[in-house]
Design a protein around this motif. Structure first.
Motif, short mmCIF file in Angstrom:
data_model
loop_
_atom_site.label_atom_id
_atom_site.label_comp_id
_atom_site.label_asym_id
_atom_site.label_seq_id
_atom_site.Cartn_x
_atom_site.Cartn_y
_atom_site.Cartn_z
N GLU A 62 -9.56 1.59 4.60
CA GLU A 62 -9.29 0.50 3.65
C GLU A 62 -8.59 1.10 2.43
OE1 GLU A 62 -11.82 -2.60 0.93
OE2 GLU A 62 -12.50 -2.34 2.99
N LYS A 348 -3.78 -11.78 2.92
CA LYS A 348 -5.18 -11.45 3.15
C LYS A 348 -5.29 -10.52 4.36
CE LYS A 348 -7.05 -15.66 1.09
NZ LYS A 348 -7.85 -16.90 1.30
N MET A 349 -5.70 -9.29 4.08
CA MET A 349 -5.83 -8.27 5.14
C MET A 349 -7.29 -8.13 5.52
SD MET A 349 -4.30 -5.89 7.03
CE MET A 349 -2.82 -5.16 6.31
N LYS A 350 -7.56 -8.13 6.81
CA LYS A 350 -8.94 -7.96 7.28
C LYS A 350 -9.20 -6.48 7.53
CE LYS A 350 -9.27 -12.55 9.36
NZ LYS A 350 -9.98 -13.07 8.19
N TYR A 351 -10.25 -5.97 6.90
CA TYR A 351 -10.68 -4.59 7.06
C TYR A 351 -12.08 -4.58 7.70
CZ TYR A 351 -6.93 -3.04 3.93
OH TYR A 351 -5.72 -2.77 3.35
N GLY A 354 -14.55 -6.06 5.40
CA GLY A 354 -14.29 -7.39 4.83
C GLY A 354 -12.82 -7.61 4.54
N GLU A 355 -12.55 -8.71 3.87
CA GLU A 355 -11.18 -9.11 3.60
C GLU A 355 -10.75 -8.70 2.19
OE1 GLU A 355 -9.35 -13.15 4.98
OE2 GLU A 355 -10.07 -13.44 2.92
N ARG A 356 -9.50 -8.25 2.07
CA ARG A 356 -8.93 -7.90 0.77
C ARG A 356 -7.59 -8.59 0.60
NH1 ARG A 356 -13.07 -5.87 -2.21
NH2 ARG A 356 -14.24 -4.34 -0.97
N ARG A 375 -0.99 -3.00 8.87
CA ARG A 375 -1.52 -1.96 7.99
C ARG A 375 -0.67 -0.69 8.07
NH1 ARG A 375 -3.43 2.06 10.86
NH2 ARG A 375 -4.36 1.69 12.91
#
Length: 412
Positions: A62, A348-351, A354-356, A375
């Motif tokens: 992340e 909105k990127m899913k890690y 969670g989301e960032r 990514r």
């Protein structure tokens, strides 16, 4: 979503660079469909490890800064000091349209990777070079970051501070992103020429050169010392005190911008409830203000007026009066800014945790549709894939992994 072919599909880019500026150029091209292959050492780009400086947890899975600069790219980790690593690099160049680098001039020459050497073998190559202080001159080999080459040497810190205070705080990326986009513009022009004629080009810019261009209006004006005031100044001393930040009763700063004092002064003072000054010939037109040396006086009166109301009240008043203004927002507020979301500034990127919210490049395309946001790659993540595309067999690749000419990061 549009299915139109992206404009740079089929274009191959080799990125031999670290940190931000040159990577910004690569990211811009990758967003447009180019196959951008980033070359790293086994340790990886130092940008991978800057999280503590930015107030983030250090996490390879992340890494929001890494994503911002390196999304949509592929990565291979080669030991360029090993002949086999160098050979692999040149095989990559064999099929490349563009090389992006931020290595210093001397380092490029020592490695035989300077433009004059490469153009002999690769006459159609677009060679994109980003430096701290420019390719020539006594300081060409100094290490350059935007804090130093852009903000300090380029005139921001000394000229934009309040005369009675220390220079403003700066944060990484501001100058770098500016330079990276400048370089991308030059690269695209050179690529167009190369595709038409088969003739390559070297495209160069630097943090220092870009800062000077940005400061062009004021650098040029500095040739007229008998006019205006010499910077740095306290903003209350400016020839036009309407281009300032004002403090509201609830502790917020509101920036106004009225480049032509005479056009706005009466309307502005009326909106503030101090319209009597708009009718006073001592303050209007601006020539009278300057001759009477009343800039600091009217600045104080405007500041006092702003201190009588909260920002929300001023927002309504200034909007209705059609005064150019903006609230000085913090980063947390930007993440929730309705205007930013409406204009597709964020992704909105899913890690795994969670989301960032990540920031997108500021250029959009109507027919092509939204650019992707994959990514950023792990160190050497695509190395085996890339070498296979170049014709290396499994035995070759395994040997390069074994002697660390090729490296692929694994979480341990």
């Amino acid at each position: 979503m549009s299915t139109r072919k992206k404009p740079l599909e089929g274009v191959k880019v080799i990125e031999l660079a670290t940190f931000i500026a040159a990577a910004t150029t690569g990211r811009f091209l990758a967003d447009l469909g180019a196959d951008v292959i980033k070359i790293e050492s086994a340790k990886g780009d130092p940008l991978r490890y800057t999280a503590p400086t930015e107030g983030r947890p250090l996490d390879m899975y992340e890494n929001t800064t890494w994503e911002l600069e390196n999304a949509n790219k592929r990565c291979i980790s080669l030991n360029m000091k090993d002949p086999k690593g160098k050979e692999a690099f040149f095989k990559l160049l064999d099929g490349a349209d563009i090389l992006i680098t931020n290595w210093r001039v001397q380092a490029l020459q020592r490695a035989g990777l300077d433009y004059e050497t490469l153009k002999v073998k690769y006459p159609s190559l677009v060679y994109a070079m980003c430096t701290g202080y420019g390719e020539y001159g006594p300081d060409k080999d100094l290490p350059g970051f935007d804090f130093t080459a852009f903000f300090a040497r380029g005139g921001y810190l000394e000229n934009l501070r309040q005369k009675t205070d220390v220079p403003m705080n700066v944060v990484p990326g501001l100058g770098d992103h500016n330079v990276g986009i400048n370089l991308a513009a030059g690269v695209l022009a050179a690529l167009y020429h190369a595709k038409l004629t088969g003739e390559g080009e070297k495209v160069e810019t630097s943090l220092f050169e870009s800062a000077i261009f940005n400061m062009g209006m004021m650098v040029q004006a500095a040739q007229y010392p008998d006019y205006g005031v010499k910077y740095p100044i306290n903003i209350s001393e400016a020839n036009n005190p309407l281009n300032a930040c004002w403090l509201t009763s609830d502790g917020r700063y509101v920036q106004t911008c009225m480049p032509d004092y005479n056009t706005y002064f009466k309307k502005f003072t009326a909106a503030l409830g101090i319209g009597e000054y708009g009718e006073d010939e001592k303050y209007y037109p601006v020539q009278n203000l300057i001759e009477n040396k009343l800039g600091t006086d009217i600045y104080s009166k405007i500041m006092a007026a702003f201190g009588t109301k909260e920002y929300k009240e001023w927002e309504k008043i200034l909007t209705e009066a059609d005064i150019p203004f903006a609230l000085a927002k913090n980063w947390e507020e930007l993440l929730e800014d309705e205007q930013a979301w409406a204009n597709d500034c964020f992704y909105k990127m899913k890690y795994p945790k969670g989301e960032r919210v990540l920031v997108k490049h500021p250029v959009k395309y109507q027919e092509m549709g939204p650019t992707p946001y994959d990514r950023g790659p792990f160190i050497g993540e695509h190395g085996i894939e890339i070498l296979s595309e170049l014709g290396y067999n499994k035995e070759d690749i395994d040997a390069m992994l074994a002697d660390k000419t090729l490296y692929v990061w694994e979480d341990k």
